[in-house]
Design a protein around this motif. Structure first.
Motif, PDB file in Angstrom:
ATOM      1  N   LEU A  44      35.512  36.046  44.491  1.00 20.95           N
ATOM      2  CA  LEU A  44      36.425  35.905  43.362  1.00 20.95           C
ATOM      3  C   LEU A  44      35.942  36.708  42.152  1.00 20.95           C
ATOM      4  O   LEU A  44      36.746  37.123  41.314  1.00 20.95           O
ATOM      5  CB  LEU A  44      36.568  34.428  42.962  1.00 20.95           C
ATOM      6  N   THR A  45      34.633  36.898  42.070  1.00 22.82           N
ATOM      7  CA  THR A  45      34.078  37.668  40.953  1.00 22.82           C
ATOM      8  C   THR A  45      32.781  38.332  41.384  1.00 22.82           C
ATOM      9  O   THR A  45      32.156  37.914  42.381  1.00 22.82           O
ATOM     10  CB  THR A  45      33.835  36.763  39.720  1.00 22.82           C
ATOM     11  N   THR A  48      36.876  39.682  36.796  1.00 23.43           N
ATOM     12  CA  THR A  48      36.890  39.088  38.134  1.00 23.43           C
ATOM     13  C   THR A  48      37.440  40.043  39.180  1.00 23.43           C
ATOM     14  O   THR A  48      38.115  41.024  38.870  1.00 23.43           O
ATOM     15  CB  THR A  48      37.757  37.819  38.146  1.00 23.43           C
ATOM     16  N   ASP A  49      37.181  39.718  40.448  1.00 17.96           N
ATOM     17  CA  ASP A  49      37.718  40.522  41.547  1.00 17.96           C
ATOM     18  C   ASP A  49      39.229  40.391  41.650  1.00 17.96           C
ATOM     19  O   ASP A  49      39.918  41.370  41.977  1.00 17.96           O
ATOM     20  CB  ASP A  49      37.066  40.115  42.872  1.00 17.96           C
ATOM     21  N   PHE A  50      39.778  39.207  41.379  1.00 24.16           N
ATOM     22  CA  PHE A  50      41.237  39.095  41.501  1.00 24.16           C
ATOM     23  C   PHE A  50      41.945  39.844  40.376  1.00 24.16           C
ATOM     24  O   PHE A  50      43.031  40.403  40.582  1.00 24.16           O
ATOM     25  CB  PHE A  50      41.701  37.631  41.610  1.00 24.16           C
ATOM     26  N   GLN A  51      41.327  39.913  39.198  1.00 21.07           N
ATOM     27  CA  GLN A  51      41.894  40.755  38.142  1.00 21.07           C
ATOM     28  C   GLN A  51      41.856  42.227  38.554  1.00 21.07           C
ATOM     29  O   GLN A  51      42.816  42.978  38.348  1.00 21.07           O
ATOM     30  CB  GLN A  51      41.120  40.563  36.838  1.00 21.07           C
ATOM     31  N   CYS A  52      40.743  42.633  39.134  1.00 21.76           N
ATOM     32  CA  CYS A  52      40.605  44.035  39.536  1.00 21.76           C
ATOM     33  C   CYS A  52      41.519  44.380  40.706  1.00 21.76           C
ATOM     34  O   CYS A  52      41.992  45.517  40.818  1.00 21.76           O
ATOM     35  CB  CYS A  52      39.154  44.340  39.878  1.00 21.76           C
ATOM     36  N   ALA A  53      41.781  43.419  41.579  1.00 20.79           N
ATOM     37  CA  ALA A  53      42.735  43.660  42.667  1.00 20.79           C
ATOM     38  C   ALA A  53      44.111  43.963  42.097  1.00 20.79           C
ATOM     39  O   ALA A  53      44.821  44.876  42.568  1.00 20.79           O
ATOM     40  CB  ALA A  53      42.790  42.452  43.594  1.00 20.79           C
ATOM     41  N   LEU A  54      44.503  43.209  41.085  1.00 14.98           N
ATOM     42  CA  LEU A  54      45.770  43.480  40.420  1.00 14.98           C
ATOM     43  C   LEU A  54      45.722  44.851  39.753  1.00 14.98           C
ATOM     44  O   LEU A  54      46.696  45.619  39.798  1.00 14.98           O
ATOM     45  CB  LEU A  54      46.063  42.389  39.389  1.00 14.98           C
ATOM     46  N   GLY A  55      44.591  45.184  39.151  1.00 11.92           N
ATOM     47  CA  GLY A  55      44.443  46.488  38.518  1.00 11.92           C
ATOM     48  C   GLY A  55      44.569  47.636  39.498  1.00 11.92           C
ATOM     49  O   GLY A  55      45.204  48.659  39.209  1.00 11.92           O
ATOM     50  N   VAL A  56      43.969  47.501  40.683  1.00  7.03           N
ATOM     51  CA  VAL A  56      44.069  48.531  41.726  1.00  7.03           C
ATOM     52  C   VAL A  56      45.521  48.748  42.104  1.00  7.03           C
ATOM     53  O   VAL A  56      45.999  49.893  42.219  1.00  7.03           O
ATOM     54  CB  VAL A  56      43.231  48.132  42.964  1.00  7.03           C
ATOM     55  N   SER A  57      46.249  47.655  42.279  1.00 12.72           N
ATOM     56  CA  SER A  57      47.659  47.746  42.657  1.00 12.72           C
ATOM     57  C   SER A  57      48.501  48.338  41.532  1.00 12.72           C
ATOM     58  O   SER A  57      49.358  49.202  41.760  1.00 12.72           O
ATOM     59  CB  SER A  57      48.178  46.349  43.031  1.00 12.72           C
ATOM     60  N   GLY A  90      45.990  41.024  33.686  1.00 15.75           N
ATOM     61  CA  GLY A  90      46.093  39.747  32.976  1.00 15.75           C
ATOM     62  C   GLY A  90      45.427  39.905  31.633  1.00 15.75           C
ATOM     63  O   GLY A  90      46.061  40.058  30.598  1.00 15.75           O
ATOM     64  N   GLU A  91      44.135  39.814  31.604  1.00 14.64           N
ATOM     65  CA  GLU A  91      43.281  40.322  30.541  1.00 14.64           C
ATOM     66  C   GLU A  91      42.340  41.299  31.223  1.00 14.64           C
ATOM     67  O   GLU A  91      42.153  41.255  32.433  1.00 14.64           O
ATOM     68  CB  GLU A  91      42.496  39.208  29.849  1.00 14.64           C
ATOM     69  N   GLY A  92      41.737  42.161  30.463  1.00 14.48           N
ATOM     70  CA  GLY A  92      40.816  43.118  31.075  1.00 14.48           C
ATOM     71  C   GLY A  92      40.739  44.383  30.252  1.00 14.48           C
ATOM     72  O   GLY A  92      41.595  44.651  29.402  1.00 14.48           O
TER      73      GLY A  92
END
Length: 387
Positions: free
Chosen positions: A26-27, A245-254, A193-195
Motif C-alpha cells: 500500500l505504501t 502511497t502506492d495506491f496514489q502513485c498507481a492513480l498517477g501512473v494511470s 488525490g493529494e500528491g
C-alpha cells in the motif's frame, strides 16, 4: 454543480487502484518507483521524487537547496500560499516581484531591477521561484539568463502547467530550472488525490529530497557510521514524513497516460471561451502566444467592473444560484495578514498583481466539462454583461 475545476476519473484509473488494494504494497512499494520513472520519461528529467503533496515538494526543495536565515528568495505575489510559505519554512526571507500583465507570470525586467536594488545594499538574491500561472509558462529563457548572470537558484513552480509546451517542448521545465515542483491535487491536470513531486537533473539535490521525505533516514552503506545488519538505519539530519502511497502513485501512473488528452480538451474548451468573449470590450481573456501552448489549468477572465453594473460578489451569487461554482486566483500573498504583519508588505507594493485580483474570475475549465455546461456558463455571462 458546474465547478471551476474537477478531476477526471475513468474505469482504468479505478482498476489501477483495485490492483494495488489486492496486492502486497500500500505504501513504500514498487509503484512509487514506477510513477517516478514515468514522470522522468514524460517530463524529461534525470530524477523525480514523488511526495505527499505540492507543498511538501516546495518545502523539501528549499531545504535541499540550502535556504537559511537571511537568504532572500523571490517569487510572484500571484500564487497560492504554499509557494511563499515554503520560503518561510526554511527560515529564508520572502520577497516579491510583480507580474507581466500580458502573461500574468513573473516579469523578468522587474526581477532584474529588484536584484540590482539588493546588490546596491550589498545583498544577494539566493533563489527565485517562478510560477507558471494558470498554465502559462514563464519567460524561461529570460529567467534562466538572469539566473546565470546573477548566480541565483531557479525553481519552477510548475503545478499549473503540466503538459504545457514552451517553444514546442513539453520537457522545457527541467531544462531551465534547478528544480521543478509538481502538485497532483484533484483540480490539477493529473491527480493522485493529494500528491506532488520534485523533478531535477541534479543527483545530489534529488538524493537529499528523497532522504528528507522519509524522516532523513538512510540505509546506504557508504553513509552509515555503523552497520549492525539489514534492519539498521541512521538519521543524519532532520527529515519529515512526506511519503506518498502506492495506491496514489498507481492513480498517477494511470492519469499520466491521459495527460495529453486532458490538455487537448482543456485547450478546446479555452478556444470556445476565447471565441465567445472575443467581441466583448470589457473582458480580457488569457493571451495565447504562437510559440507557447498554454495548459489552461485555469481560465482567468478579467472583467472591467467599471463598465458593468454588477460587482464580483454579485456575479458569484448569480452563478452559484444557477449551479455554477466560480473561483478567484489569487488574493495576492503579500496582502495576507501574516505577511503584512511579519514582513511589512502593504497595499500598493505590487499594483499589477493587485489589479489582476480585483478583476479576475476563474471560470469552469476541466476535461469532463460538457458542451451544454460550457454553453450554460457562457449564456449566463452574456445575460450578466447585457443586463
Amino acid at each position: 454543480m458546474i465547478s471551476y475545476g474537477k478531476q477526471s476519473i475513468n474505469q482504468t484509473d479505478i482498476d489501477s487502484l483495485i490492483r494495488i488494494f489486492k496486492g502486497d504494497w500500500l505504501t513504500q512499494g514498487p509503484t512509487v518507483k514506477k510513477f517516478e520513472a514515468d514522470l522522468k520519461n514524460y517530463f524529461g528529467s534525470d530524477y523525480a521524487c514523488a511526495v505527499s503533496n505540492g507543498t511538501a515538494a516546495l518545502h523539501l526543495a528549499g531545504i535541499a537547496l540550502g535556504w537559511k536565515k537571511n537568504d532572500i528568495v523571490i517569487t510572484s505575489p500571484l500564487t497560492f500560499l504554499s509557494t511563499v510559505n515554503s520560503i518561510v519554512y526554511s527560515g529564508a526571507t520572502p520577497e516579491f516581484v510583480d507580474i507581466d500583465f500580458e502573461t500574468y507570470t513573473l516579469d523578468p525586467t522587474k526581477l532584474e531591477d529588484k536584484i540590482k536594488y539588493y546588490a546596491r545594499s550589498g545583498k544577494e538574491v539566493r533563489a527565485v521561484i517562478a510560477v507558471d500561472f494558470a498554465g502559462q509558462p514563464c519567460d524561461w529563457k529570460a529567467l534562466n539568463y538572469l539566473s546565470q548572470k546573477y548566480k541565483f537558484q531557479l525553481i519552477n513552480d510548475n503545478c499549473h502547467s503540466l503538459g504545457a509546451s514552451y517553444y514546442g517542448d513539453k520537457q522545457y521545465a527541467v531544462k531551465y530550472a534547478d528544480a521543478v515542483i509538481h502538485s497532483y491535487h484533484p483540480v490539477k491536470h493529473i491527480t493522485t488525490g493529494e500528491g506532488g513531486a520534485v523533478l531535477t537533473n541534479n543527483k545530489e539535490l534529488s538524493d537529499k529530497v528523497k532522504k528528507l521525505r522519509s524522516h532523513g533516514m538512510t540505509k546506504i552503506e557508504d553513509e552509515l557510521e555503523n552497520n549492525e545488519g539489514p534492519w539498521y538505519y541512521e538519521m543524519h539530519e532532520l527529515g519529515y514524513n512526506y511519503r506518498i502511497t502506492d495506491f496514489q502513485c498507481a492513480l498517477g501512473v494511470s492519469q499520466l497516460k491521459r495527460l495529453d488528452e486532458f490538455i487537448s480538451k482543456r485547450q478546446a474548451i479555452a478556444q470556445k471561451y476565447n471565441n465567445f468573449f472575443s467581441d466583448n470590450d470589457f473582458v480580457k481573456v488569457p493571451k495565447k502566444y504562437n510559440d507557447i501552448d498554454h495548459a489552461y489549468h485555469l481560465y482567468p477572465l478579467l472583467i472591467n467592473f467599471k463598465k458593468i453594473k454588477l460587482n464580483k460578489s454579485d456575479i458569484f451569487k448569480i452563478m452559484l444560484k444557477e449551479g455554477v461554482n466560480l473561483q478567484v486566483h489569487y488574493f495576492p500573498v503579500h496582502l495576507q495578514p501574516y505577511y503584512k504583519k511579519k514582513f511589512g508588505f502593504k497595499k500598493g507594493d505590487y499594483p499589477l498583481s493587485e489589479m489582476f485580483y480585483e478583476n479576475e474570475i476563474s471560470i469552469p475549465i476541466y476535461p469532463d466539462l460538457k458542451n451544454n455546461e460550457q454553453y450554460k456558463v457562457m449564456q449566463l455571462f452574456k445575460e450578466i454583461f447585457n443586463d
